[in-house]
Design a protein around this motif. Structure first.
Motif, PDB file in Angstrom:
ATOM      1  N   LYS A 235       0.827  -1.208   0.000  1.00  0.00           N
ATOM      2  CA  LYS A 235       0.000   0.000   0.000  1.00  0.00           C
ATOM      3  C   LYS A 235       0.858   1.254   0.000  1.00  0.00           C
ATOM      4  N   ALA A 236       1.945   1.249   0.773  1.00  0.00           N
ATOM      5  CA  ALA A 236       2.833   2.415   0.830  1.00  0.00           C
ATOM      6  C   ALA A 236       3.485   2.670  -0.520  1.00  0.00           C
ATOM      7  N   VAL A 237       3.891   1.598  -1.193  1.00  0.00           N
ATOM      8  CA  VAL A 237       4.551   1.746  -2.498  1.00  0.00           C
ATOM      9  C   VAL A 237       3.583   2.289  -3.539  1.00  0.00           C
ATOM     10  N   ILE A 238       2.404   1.708  -3.630  1.00  0.00           N
ATOM     11  CA  ILE A 238       1.430   2.124  -4.645  1.00  0.00           C
ATOM     12  C   ILE A 238       0.963   3.551  -4.395  1.00  0.00           C
ATOM     13  N   THR A 239       0.754   3.900  -3.125  1.00  0.00           N
ATOM     14  CA  THR A 239       0.285   5.241  -2.797  1.00  0.00           C
ATOM     15  C   THR A 239       1.345   6.291  -3.082  1.00  0.00           C
ATOM     16  N   THR A 240       2.599   5.983  -2.771  1.00  0.00           N
ATOM     17  CA  THR A 240       3.686   6.951  -2.940  1.00  0.00           C
ATOM     18  C   THR A 240       4.082   7.113  -4.397  1.00  0.00           C
ATOM     19  N   ASP A 241       4.199   6.002  -5.115  1.00  0.00           N
ATOM     20  CA  ASP A 241       4.619   6.066  -6.522  1.00  0.00           C
ATOM     21  C   ASP A 241       3.899   4.970  -7.302  1.00  0.00           C
ATOM     22  N   PRO A 242       2.783   5.317  -7.955  1.00  0.00           N
ATOM     23  CA  PRO A 242       2.025   4.313  -8.717  1.00  0.00           C
ATOM     24  C   PRO A 242       2.830   3.675  -9.845  1.00  0.00           C
ATOM     25  N   HIS A 243       3.919   4.319 -10.264  1.00  0.00           N
ATOM     26  CA  HIS A 243       4.739   3.790 -11.350  1.00  0.00           C
ATOM     27  C   HIS A 243       5.929   2.983 -10.847  1.00  0.00           C
ATOM     28  N   ALA A 244       6.012   2.775  -9.546  1.00  0.00           N
ATOM     29  CA  ALA A 244       7.126   2.018  -8.973  1.00  0.00           C
ATOM     30  C   ALA A 244       7.023   0.539  -9.352  1.00  0.00           C
ATOM     31  N   PHE A 245       8.161  -0.139  -9.324  1.00  0.00           N
ATOM     32  CA  PHE A 245       8.220  -1.575  -9.595  1.00  0.00           C
ATOM     33  C   PHE A 245       8.681  -2.260  -8.317  1.00  0.00           C
ATOM     34  N   MET A 246       7.948  -3.279  -7.870  1.00  0.00           N
ATOM     35  CA  MET A 246       8.321  -3.994  -6.644  1.00  0.00           C
ATOM     36  C   MET A 246       8.385  -5.487  -6.915  1.00  0.00           C
ATOM     37  N   ASN A 247       9.473  -6.092  -6.495  1.00  0.00           N
ATOM     38  CA  ASN A 247       9.652  -7.535  -6.601  1.00  0.00           C
ATOM     39  C   ASN A 247       9.767  -8.100  -5.194  1.00  0.00           C
ATOM     40  N   VAL A 248       8.981  -9.132  -4.873  1.00  0.00           N
ATOM     41  CA  VAL A 248       8.942  -9.715  -3.537  1.00  0.00           C
ATOM     42  C   VAL A 248       9.416 -11.160  -3.613  1.00  0.00           C
ATOM     43  N   VAL A 249      10.409 -11.504  -2.811  1.00  0.00           N
ATOM     44  CA  VAL A 249      10.916 -12.877  -2.765  1.00  0.00           C
ATOM     45  C   VAL A 249      10.938 -13.334  -1.314  1.00  0.00           C
ATOM     46  N   GLN A 250      10.690 -14.621  -1.087  1.00  0.00           N
ATOM     47  CA  GLN A 250      10.691 -15.143   0.282  1.00  0.00           C
ATOM     48  C   GLN A 250      12.121 -15.345   0.762  1.00  0.00           C
ATOM     49  N   SER A 251      12.389 -14.935   1.997  1.00  0.00           N
ATOM     50  CA  SER A 251      13.723 -15.046   2.589  1.00  0.00           C
ATOM     51  C   SER A 251      13.785 -16.304   3.447  1.00  0.00           C
ATOM     52  N   THR A 252      14.832 -17.098   3.262  1.00  0.00           N
ATOM     53  CA  THR A 252      14.962 -18.344   4.014  1.00  0.00           C
ATOM     54  C   THR A 252      15.673 -18.147   5.352  1.00  0.00           C
ATOM     55  N   GLU A 253      16.474 -17.105   5.471  1.00  0.00           N
ATOM     56  CA  GLU A 253      17.183 -16.873   6.717  1.00  0.00           C
ATOM     57  C   GLU A 253      17.554 -15.404   6.830  1.00  0.00           C
ATOM     58  N   ILE A 254      17.434 -14.862   8.035  1.00  0.00           N
ATOM     59  CA  ILE A 254      17.791 -13.477   8.314  1.00  0.00           C
ATOM     60  C   ILE A 254      18.853 -13.468   9.399  1.00  0.00           C
ATOM     61  N   VAL A 255      19.957 -12.792   9.142  1.00  0.00           N
ATOM     62  CA  VAL A 255      21.027 -12.643  10.118  1.00  0.00           C
ATOM     63  C   VAL A 255      21.218 -11.158  10.388  1.00  0.00           C
ATOM     64  N   GLY A 256      21.237 -10.768  11.637  1.00  0.00           N
ATOM     65  CA  GLY A 256      21.393  -9.355  11.959  1.00  0.00           C
ATOM     66  C   GLY A 256      20.123  -8.772  12.533  1.00  0.00           C
ATOM     67  N   ARG A 257      20.155  -7.456  12.763  1.00  0.00           N
ATOM     68  CA  ARG A 257      19.020  -6.791  13.380  1.00  0.00           C
ATOM     69  C   ARG A 257      17.898  -6.628  12.365  1.00  0.00           C
ATOM     70  N   PHE A 258      16.779  -7.292  12.637  1.00  0.00           N
ATOM     71  CA  PHE A 258      15.644  -7.247  11.713  1.00  0.00           C
ATOM     72  C   PHE A 258      14.706  -6.085  12.026  1.00  0.00           C
ATOM     73  N   ALA A 259      14.331  -5.946  13.285  1.00  0.00           N
ATOM     74  CA  ALA A 259      13.419  -4.877  13.685  1.00  0.00           C
ATOM     75  C   ALA A 259      14.213  -3.693  14.203  1.00  0.00           C
ATOM     76  N   ARG A 260      13.799  -2.490  13.803  1.00  0.00           N
ATOM     77  CA  ARG A 260      14.449  -1.275  14.246  1.00  0.00           C
ATOM     78  C   ARG A 260      13.498  -0.523  15.167  1.00  0.00           C
ATOM     79  N   GLY A 261      14.049   0.225  16.085  1.00  0.00           N
ATOM     80  CA  GLY A 261      13.223   1.001  17.003  1.00  0.00           C
ATOM     81  C   GLY A 261      12.612   2.212  16.324  1.00  0.00           C
ATOM     82  N   HIS A 262      11.700   2.896  17.026  1.00  0.00           N
ATOM     83  CA  HIS A 262      11.087   4.093  16.500  1.00  0.00           C
ATOM     84  C   HIS A 262      12.125   5.186  16.378  1.00  0.00           C
ATOM     85  N   SER A 263      12.033   5.956  15.340  1.00  0.00           N
ATOM     86  CA  SER A 263      12.952   7.058  15.132  1.00  0.00           C
ATOM     87  C   SER A 263      12.713   8.130  16.177  1.00  0.00           C
ATOM     88  N   LYS A 264      13.787   8.715  16.665  1.00  0.00           N
ATOM     89  CA  LYS A 264      13.677   9.774  17.667  1.00  0.00           C
ATOM     90  C   LYS A 264      13.945  11.115  17.013  1.00  0.00           C
TER      91      LYS A 264
END
Length: 264
Positions: A235-264
């Motif tokens: 929804k954010a992509v389509i609303t911000t730029d209707p001409h944007a191109f998005m490719n979605v692939v499933q990730s098998t493993e994540i290493v590192g910090r995945f969630a970030r805190g709220h910006s201050k």
């Protein structure tokens, strides 16, 4: 409320008539009810109280409020739905009861609540360690079935294990919060797109790119999110730029910090 109805129906119509367990706190309540003759719905409610208090501190107010509604509603539905055996085959009862209960649990989790009991424990663990909640519930429930095997029969314990295995798989199909996907977004609206994606609090990598045919410069943004949050990204992509191109692939493993805190 609908999730509570499904959980109560799975118990009263398929599991309890065969003295099978659905696992979790409802399973513990069922064992107590089988051994003492006490009202299972009341025991279920009483056992949920300490877990609800724990979840209030560990998970948050909205989650617990929804869980309280679910627990109270499940208790009420279990009291008014008659305990009637829909099938005389305990195998069919185990599978059908597991599926019906799992649908209720899964949709309750998707709207931000739970059906109480071990669901609260599983939600706390999966939020901290990012594990499939269905697998967590299956392990926790295994302890309950060992008790059932000793106090009743191992046949009932194995039937109950089958029910919980089916339930865990169905819950993981519905509750997809642990499944990660990587989104590649090509856009000319880099700054506006970044402002929207930062609201999801996941890391974003920015790269300069060029169209293979047009040879026009673009920005490629890469972010990893959950299947549950994918609709918000789309929804954010389509609303911000209707001409944007998005490719979605499933990730098998994540290493590192995945969630970030709220910006201050």
């Amino acid at each position: 409320m609908f999730s509570a109805l499904l959980v109560a129906a799975g118990l009263n119509l398929f599991l309890i008539p065969h003295q099978l367990l659905s696992g979790g706190i409802s399973g513990v309540a069922s064992i107590i009810g089988y051994l003492t003759g006490w009202n299972i719905s009341i025991v279920y409610f009483v056992l949920n109280v300490p877990l609800i208090l724990w979840g209030w501190k560990a998970v948050g107010r909205r989650y617990i409020v929804l869980s309280c509604i679910s627990v109270v509603a499940t208790t009420w539905f279990m009291a008014i739905i008659p305990i009637v055996s829909v099938t005389h085959d305990p195998t069919l009862g185990a599978v059908a009861g597991g599926i019906i209960s799992a649908i209720g649990i899964g949709f309750s989790l998707r709207v931000g609540g739970s059906t109480g009991g071990f669901d609260i424990v599983g939600s706390i663990i999966t939020r901290k360690y990012d594990l499939p909640i269905g697998n967590i519930l299956f392990v926790l429930n295994g302890l309950v079935f060992i008790v059932l095997g000793f106090y009743k029969t191992w046949d009932l314990a194995l039937y109950s294990l089958l029910s919980t295995f089916v339930k865990g798989k169905v819950v993981d199909v519905i509750h997809v919060g642990h499944i990660k996907v990587t989104c590649f977004i090509i856009t000319k609206e880099k700054d506006r797109m970044l402002a929207e994606l930062r609201k999801l609090h996941h890391g974003i990598t920015c790269m300069d790119s060029q169209g293979g045919y047009s040879q026009v410069g673009n920005s490629t943004l890469m972010t990893v999110t959950t299947r549950y949050e994918l609709a918000a990204v789309r929804k954010a992509v389509i609303t911000t730029d209707p001409h944007a191109f998005m490719n979605v692939v499933q990730s098998t493993e994540i290493v590192g910090r995945f969630a970030r805190g709220h910006s201050k």
